[in-house]
Design a protein around this motif. Structure first.
Motif, mmCIF file in Angstrom:
data_model
loop_
_atom_site.group_PDB
_atom_site.id
_atom_site.type_symbol
_atom_site.label_atom_id
_atom_site.label_comp_id
_atom_site.label_asym_id
_atom_site.label_seq_id
_atom_site.Cartn_x
_atom_site.Cartn_y
_atom_site.Cartn_z
ATOM 1 N N UNK A 151 0.872 -1.174 0.000
ATOM 2 C CA UNK A 151 0.000 0.000 0.000
ATOM 3 C C UNK A 151 0.905 1.219 0.000
ATOM 4 N N UNK A 152 0.361 2.341 -0.354
ATOM 5 C CA UNK A 152 1.130 3.587 -0.361
ATOM 6 C C UNK A 152 0.816 4.366 0.904
ATOM 7 N N UNK A 153 1.843 5.023 1.449
ATOM 8 C CA UNK A 153 1.603 5.814 2.654
ATOM 9 C C UNK A 153 0.731 7.025 2.321
ATOM 10 N N UNK A 154 0.276 7.693 3.339
ATOM 11 C CA UNK A 154 -0.658 8.801 3.156
ATOM 12 C C UNK A 154 -0.031 10.014 2.468
ATOM 13 N N UNK A 155 1.285 10.049 2.357
ATOM 14 C CA UNK A 155 1.959 11.149 1.668
ATOM 15 C C UNK A 155 1.916 10.978 0.148
ATOM 16 N N UNK A 156 1.640 9.767 -0.311
ATOM 17 C CA UNK A 156 1.594 9.480 -1.745
ATOM 18 C C UNK A 156 0.273 9.975 -2.310
ATOM 19 N N UNK A 157 0.351 10.798 -3.337
ATOM 20 C CA UNK A 157 -0.859 11.287 -4.000
ATOM 21 C C UNK A 157 -1.303 10.229 -5.001
ATOM 22 N N UNK A 158 -2.518 9.723 -4.792
ATOM 23 C CA UNK A 158 -3.061 8.699 -5.682
ATOM 24 C C UNK A 158 -4.031 9.360 -6.636
ATOM 25 N N UNK A 159 -3.999 9.053 -7.910
ATOM 26 C CA UNK A 159 -3.214 8.009 -8.551
ATOM 27 C C UNK A 159 -1.867 8.478 -9.095
ATOM 28 N N UNK A 160 -1.633 9.780 -9.179
ATOM 29 C CA UNK A 160 -0.444 10.296 -9.863
ATOM 30 C C UNK A 160 0.852 9.673 -9.348
ATOM 31 N N UNK A 161 1.177 9.879 -8.111
ATOM 32 C CA UNK A 161 2.445 9.385 -7.561
ATOM 33 C C UNK A 161 2.483 7.855 -7.472
#
Length: 105
Positions: free
Chosen positions: A9-19
């Motif tokens: 999973x991506x941490x909360x700092x990762x902007x989904x879906x771009x990053x």
């Protein structure tokens, strides 16, 4: 059995879906959006199994994936249904997808 399937999973700092999508692409993954669309391929499509690194992207129950996320994926994939059933919940869909895509011939 969650430890038998590689997942993340991506941490909360990762902007989904771009990053998140960019990270997957940088790591060499092809992406498969699980979505009921007219342009979807079946979960048993041979091209999916031939991918060395495939990330299965699942949406929330009810709303599913955002249109932009689906558009950014390499594949749009559906699980064939019969008898008037139009969808599975995300737990059931993920189990089917992981079983079908996880075993190699």
């Amino acid at each position: 059995t969650v430890f038998q399937i590689p997942w993340t999973y991506f941490d909360k700092k990762t902007v989904w879906p771009q990053d998140g999508m960019q990270t997957l692409q940088n790591l060499g993954f092809k992406t498969a959006a699980m979505a009921l669309r007219d342009d979807s391929v079946g979960i048993d499509d041979k091209a999916l199994r031939s991918e060395e690194k495939l990330a299965v992207i699942l949406g929330t129950e009810g709303d599913g994936l955002a249109s932009q996320t689906i558009a950014d994926c390499d594949y749009t994939v559906k699980i064939p249904m019969s008898h008037g059933v139009d969808s599975l919940n995300v737990a059931a869909a993920s189990a089917v997808a992981f079983w079908e895509l996880g075993h190699r011939e």
